[in-house]
Design an enzyme around this catalytic site. Sequence first.
Site, PDB file in Angstrom:
ATOM      1  N   LYS A  70       0.833  -1.213   0.000  1.00  0.00           N
ATOM      2  CA  LYS A  70       0.000   0.000   0.000  1.00  0.00           C
ATOM      3  C   LYS A  70       0.867   1.263   0.000  1.00  0.00           C
ATOM      4  O   LYS A  70       0.628   2.205  -0.763  1.00  0.00           O
ATOM      5  CB  LYS A  70      -0.934  -0.016   1.221  1.00  0.00           C
ATOM      6  CG  LYS A  70      -1.915  -1.181   1.218  1.00  0.00           C
ATOM      7  CD  LYS A  70      -2.855  -1.137   2.401  1.00  0.00           C
ATOM      8  CE  LYS A  70      -2.191  -1.472   3.717  1.00  0.00           C
ATOM      9  NZ  LYS A  70      -1.704  -2.867   3.780  1.00  0.00           N
ATOM     10  N   THR A  71       1.868   1.293   0.861  1.00  0.00           N
ATOM     11  CA  THR A  71       2.769   2.447   0.922  1.00  0.00           C
ATOM     12  C   THR A  71       3.555   2.590  -0.379  1.00  0.00           C
ATOM     13  O   THR A  71       3.768   3.704  -0.874  1.00  0.00           O
ATOM     14  CB  THR A  71       3.741   2.315   2.110  1.00  0.00           C
ATOM     15  OG1 THR A  71       2.990   2.185   3.315  1.00  0.00           O
ATOM     16  CG2 THR A  71       4.659   3.527   2.206  1.00  0.00           C
ATOM     17  N   ASP A 115      -0.955   6.863   6.537  1.00  0.00           N
ATOM     18  CA  ASP A 115      -1.000   5.427   6.806  1.00  0.00           C
ATOM     19  C   ASP A 115      -1.855   5.172   8.048  1.00  0.00           C
ATOM     20  O   ASP A 115      -1.980   6.033   8.916  1.00  0.00           O
ATOM     21  CB  ASP A 115       0.425   4.918   7.025  1.00  0.00           C
ATOM     22  CG  ASP A 115       0.519   3.408   6.877  1.00  0.00           C
ATOM     23  OD1 ASP A 115      -0.453   2.794   6.408  1.00  0.00           O
ATOM     24  OD2 ASP A 115       1.576   2.848   7.223  1.00  0.00           O
ATOM     25  N   THR A 164      -5.326  -1.167   7.333  1.00  0.00           N
ATOM     26  CA  THR A 164      -5.465  -2.618   7.432  1.00  0.00           C
ATOM     27  C   THR A 164      -6.834  -2.990   8.012  1.00  0.00           C
ATOM     28  O   THR A 164      -7.183  -4.163   8.058  1.00  0.00           O
ATOM     29  CB  THR A 164      -4.362  -3.206   8.334  1.00  0.00           C
ATOM     30  OG1 THR A 164      -4.392  -2.534   9.597  1.00  0.00           O
ATOM     31  CG2 THR A 164      -2.994  -3.015   7.706  1.00  0.00           C
ATOM     32  N   ARG A 224       6.522  -8.302   1.714  1.00  0.00           N
ATOM     33  CA  ARG A 224       7.350  -7.868   2.849  1.00  0.00           C
ATOM     34  C   ARG A 224       7.984  -9.072   3.548  1.00  0.00           C
ATOM     35  O   ARG A 224       9.166  -9.051   3.908  1.00  0.00           O
ATOM     36  CB  ARG A 224       6.520  -7.057   3.839  1.00  0.00           C
ATOM     37  CG  ARG A 224       7.338  -6.509   5.011  1.00  0.00           C
ATOM     38  CD  ARG A 224       6.452  -5.736   5.965  1.00  0.00           C
ATOM     39  NE  ARG A 224       5.905  -4.538   5.331  1.00  0.00           N
ATOM     40  CZ  ARG A 224       4.872  -3.856   5.800  1.00  0.00           C
ATOM     41  NH1 ARG A 224       4.258  -4.258   6.905  1.00  0.00           N
ATOM     42  NH2 ARG A 224       4.432  -2.779   5.170  1.00  0.00           N
TER      43      ARG A 224
END
Length: 342
Positions: A70-71, A115, A164, A224
Amino acid sequence: MSRNAPLKESVDEGVRDDLFLDTTLRPASFDEYVGQKTIKENLKILLGAAAERGHPPEHLLFYGPPGLGKTTLAHLIAKEIGRAIKITSGPVIEKVGDIASIITNLTPGDILFIDEIHRLNKTVEEVLYPAVESGVLNIILGKGPSARTIELALPPFTLVAATTRIALISSPLRSRFSGGVFRLEYYNEEEIGQIILRSAKILKVPVNKEAVKEIAGRSRFTPRTANYLLKRCRDFAQMNKKLLDMETVRAALALLGVDEKGLTLSDRKILDALAQKFGGGPVGLGTIAASLSEEEATVEEYNEPYLMQMGFIERTPRGRMITARGYEHLGLKTPQGQRKLL
């Protein structure tokens, strides 16, 4: 050399480059970004159309489990339109003055990335409504009968947010993301393999196809996690003077407690508790967490989604149950009458 000496006096350029490569593996363009094909196609259309009109892109919200990119998408949007990105997070913005300071310091066309926006203070959230909808910031000066409201015009900007926990975002805030609300999906093993190969190339780590497949199979379908496991396997190979092959990967991940299905020690403890302590279930989340001395949120947000995706547990109205597949993974025989997950 002085303790406060500049970094350039103590770290040479080659080491600094290695540190940079070791800490950021984000794609530099949409072409390098693996997976999320539908989202990328939508973004290319949205950004291209906005550029032709000479307007900033409309506001965007990305949601999904942690570690899916997302980032990274927020950074790529800023690069695509050639604008700066200012980054913050919901918990950091405590007061109205905080968000006012951030927004008023934006330049026209900037990207503001927030975020974990679901943790935004409600008062701050209400101030954000006119900012994203009308391009103005309403600030109250003074208190009581003498209080007055002033309206500040803001430079045009694009809000990109990530969360999230989309269920915790209020409907009024969610409806302000006129550019779209996009869910990021888990990756498949082939996509994870492509990410590992790219990361290995950036880190200058020779790795064969078998090792890539082994890491990809234990990466919980998450980029990740894949990059984390690759780095730890690299470290293990380096310290043991070995090549990064499948044998080395298996030894490194065994040391980390990550099994062949990507389950960690805490995942296996949950399965073992369900099977051995609670007779297969059903059992409540609070009871599981208490038996492991773990936080409920950790079990629910980190362990449970992957265990359910792998078909090792299922969630019923009465609680969590281990499935036949879960018993099999633990090397246990499924009790007679245990409902199977087909």
